[in-house]
Design an enzyme around this catalytic site. Structure first.
Site, PDB file in Angstrom:
ATOM      1  N   HIS A  35       0.839  -1.200   0.000  1.00 56.61           N
ATOM      2  CA  HIS A  35       0.000   0.000   0.000  1.00 56.61           C
ATOM      3  C   HIS A  35       0.869   1.244   0.000  1.00 56.61           C
ATOM      4  CE1 HIS A  35       0.605   1.534   4.150  1.00 56.61           C
ATOM      5  NE2 HIS A  35       0.826   0.273   4.457  1.00 56.61           N
ATOM      6  N   CYS A  36       0.276   2.362  -0.498  1.00 58.71           N
ATOM      7  CA  CYS A  36       0.926   3.667  -0.401  1.00 58.71           C
ATOM      8  C   CYS A  36       0.103   4.507   0.551  1.00 58.71           C
ATOM      9  CB  CYS A  36       1.048   4.315  -1.779  1.00 58.71           C
ATOM     10  SG  CYS A  36      -0.532   4.588  -2.594  1.00 58.71           S
ATOM     11  N   ALA A  37       0.071   5.813   0.372  1.00 56.75           N
ATOM     12  CA  ALA A  37      -0.627   6.680   1.318  1.00 56.75           C
ATOM     13  C   ALA A  37      -2.128   6.450   1.307  1.00 56.75           C
ATOM     14  CB  ALA A  37      -0.324   8.147   1.004  1.00 56.75           C
ATOM     15  N   ARG A  95      -3.732   3.955  -1.269  1.00 58.66           N
ATOM     16  CA  ARG A  95      -4.185   2.858  -2.130  1.00 58.66           C
ATOM     17  C   ARG A  95      -3.594   1.514  -1.741  1.00 58.66           C
ATOM     18  NH1 ARG A  95      -2.488   5.783  -7.579  1.00 58.66           N
ATOM     19  NH2 ARG A  95      -1.217   6.929  -6.098  1.00 58.66           N
TER      20      ARG A  95
END
Length: 634
Positions: free
Chosen positions: A25-27, A29
């Site tokens: 995951h990113c910030a 998504r």
């Protein structure tokens, strides 16, 4: 919010554990690499609690949850997946072209360390508020000397992530390249050791020299650098992996770390470090020169393109450049990338707020209220993929707003001196004497974006458009407004037809997926409602999409939650890409089986891309494949 339940549904609707190669995951998504993207069920995933949008890019399937929530969902997904066995075909998978793979590599390296860099940047901004002459030419610490110690402490805290940046990058990059991340961190520590000349003192003081067998090696540190650390991490990881292949197991833990660090260190200070330090400096200087030379034109072009760049994920590649710009701010003046990102983010937020003001759809309103504020605060994915991209024209309006604001900042040479939240909180990352210009840029970006969205809403069909009189369709009521007929849709099944807002499926009833009709079927044969092309056939065969000859998109969804049957009870007579005529059989659904499984066979026919389209439903309640059910107007 039940994160375990959400994670279970996500795993199920992306095709199950066996279909998942990796998840991260990113910030905002959740990012999946799937073995077969065709097995994902985007419609079902979109209905999961907390999901703000889904999209597929560069073979990566991404689910938007938003900041904070995505961390908890990802942790639960990884917990339920457990240790994932790598399959032979995974090793040879082609994951895009070289540019895409390079961008993904930078993203995988820098995304995990962004929180540390952002924390340092915001602390630096706080220190600037205390030490800059903002109050009648005097700093806060001059007016309140007792705060001097606080400012000094905060300055130390703020500088740490940048001074020791090679340690962070070394850990993350070596891990990405398949080496031991702790060896990467150790290599980063070597590159910023206090016995070396600090990189920020190059040209001010003479570096100490190492005399090794007659060779003179300059002992210079690499504080705030990016390219040298990336290259060194790759070299370290590859040396380590090769040594482990040839070293006996009883010697491996002793000699492999020793030789890996020793060889990499000498390569770093003799050749790799000096060359790439200069390359990084030239890259940062060249980009800054180009931006400054083109002035407002360059700013406008970069601002206009920033949102499409974000869509592709290429904005992650800017992190390396931006870090270098900030590290060398004495020569570059600061970062224009952060300033441009801020203009883009507030423009997206303003477009969403305009949609919130204009729309009458409760589902869209609920999405807008959260995603609009999120975009203004620096996180745009929910706004872009949940609102502006779906409606298209608000996205164009936001691009124009970003271009105008960025052009003004370029004309006034407004630069950031630290990383942070790119949006309204971005003030704390700007130079104090640039606050006013930054504020004007924000007003321009938001104002243009907001105004253009409203203009598009009224003029380009987001509400209603055109003034051509439409002829009534036999069996359908005449339009109440002077619209142009674009398509006639026949009933796809025999049964009772009702407006879609009376559907027993709450999502369809809310019209969040589009306007249309629902049918309580008497038999399971689904027919083509029009002449057109089959553009979508779900693997579970419970839904089919058709594009009419006039370009109208139609989706037929058979049953409520019937995706759970995994195709059982559905027989398809067409394939994606087939051309069909009105009345052609599409799918045969076993209504008895659907009911036996405790599911509702109610079928919906909707216009999922219905922005700017209006429908007129037939007054008939009992319909079959020869009944004109819906007229579509534009």
């Amino acid at each position: 919010m039940d994160y375990a339940k959400i994670a279970g549904l996500v795993i199920q609707y992306v095709g199950g554990k066996e279909n998942i190669r990796s998840v991260a995951h990113c910030a905002t998504r959740l990012r999946f690499q799937l073995r077969d993207n065709g097995l994902r069920n985007e419609e079902a995933i979109s209905d999961i609690e907390g999901v703000k949008g889904v999209f597929l890019t560069q073979s990566q399937f991404q689910i938007i949850f938003g900041s904070g929530t995505v961390n908890l969902v990802c942790a639960e997904v990884q917990k339920q997946l457990g240790v994932m066995e790598e399959k032979p075909e995974d090793k040879n998978e082609e994951k895009g072209n070289p540019v895409q793979r390079f961008i993904k590599m930078l993203s995988d390296i820098f995304v995990p360390i962004i929180p540390a860099i952002v924390a340092g940047g915001l602390l630096m901004g706080l220190n600037n508020l205390l030490t800059s002459p903002l109050i009648h030419g005097q700093a806060v610490i001059a007016l309140f000397p007792q705060w001097q110690g606080l400012a000094t402490a905060i300055n130390t805290f703020a500088n740490a992530p940048f001074v020791f940046l090679p340690v962070l990058i070394g850990f993350s990059a070596t891990k990405k390249f398949g080496g031991n991340p702790f060896l990467g961190a150790a290599m980063g520590m070597i590159m910023v050791h206090p016995d070396l000349l600090n990189a920020y003192q190059i040209g001010i003081a003479d570096p100490p020299m190492w005399n090794i067998f007659g060779f003179q090696i300059a002992a210079i540190g690499y504080q705030g650098t990016v390219l040298p650390v990336l290259a060194v991490s790759w070299i370290l990881a590859n040396i380590e992996k090769r040594l482990r292949r040839v070293t006996p197991s009883w010697l491996d833990n002793l000699t492999t770390p020793l030789l890996s660090i020793l060889v990499t260190s000498f390569l770093t200070f003799i050749f790799v470090g000096p060359v790439l330090r200069e390359a990084g400096n030239l890259l940062a200087a060249g980009i800054t020169w180009l931006y400054n030379t083109l002035g407002p034109v360059g700013g406008a072009l970069f601002g206009f393109a920033y949102a499409p760049i974000t869509m592709t994920g290429m904005h992650h590649s800017f992190i390396a450049i931006e870090t270098q710009l900030l590290a060398d701010s004495v020569h570059t003046g600061g970062s224009f990338i952060f300033s441009t990102a801020s203009m883009n983010n507030v423009a997206q937020g303003a477009a969403v707020l305009a949609v919130l003001l204009m729309t009458k759809n409760d589902k869209i309103k609920s999405i807008c209220s959260a995603s609009g504020i999120s975009a203004l605060l620096g996180i745009t994915e929910p706004a872009m993929f949940g609102v502006t991209l779906k409606l298209k024209y608000p996205f164009y309006a936001a691009m124009a707003g970003s271009a105008v604001g960025s052009a003004y900042l370029a004309a006034t040479k407004t630069l950031a001196q630290a990383l942070g939240a790119a949006g309204l909180p971005g003030f704390i990352s700007m130079k104090p004497d640039h606050y006013m210009n930054f504020a004007i840029g924000i007003i321009l970006s938001m104002g243009v974006s907001f105004a253009l969205t409203i203009v598009f809403w009224k003029k380009v069909g987001l509400e209603k458009q055109d003034s051509t009189k439409a002829a009534p369709v036999s069996g359908l009521p005449a339009p109440e407004t002077p619209d142009t007929q674009t398509a006639v849709l026949y009933a796809p099944m025999k049964g009772e037809m009702i407006p879609v807002e009376r559907s027993e499926d709450e999502v369809f009833a809310s019209k969040a997926l589009g306007d249309g009709v629902a049918i309580n079927p008497e038999d399971g044969m689904v027919y083509a409602p029009c002449d057109g092309t089959v553009t979508l056939l779900f693997p579970t065969r419970h839904a089919v999409g058709i594009r009419t000859e006039s370009g109208v998109e139609v989706l037929i969804h058979i049953g409520i939650n019937t995706v759970q049957l995994d195709g059982q009870g559905f027989e398809a007579y067409v394939a994606q890409g087939d051309t069909v005529k009105q009345g052609d059989p599409l799918i045969l659904a076993d209504l008895d089986l659907i009911r036996e499984k405790g599911l509702n066979p109610q079928t919906m026919m909707i216009l999922p891309e219905g922005a700017g389209l209006r429908i007129r439903r037939s007054a008939d309640s009992q319909v079959d494949k020869d009944t004109r059910a819906v007229a579509v107007y534009k």
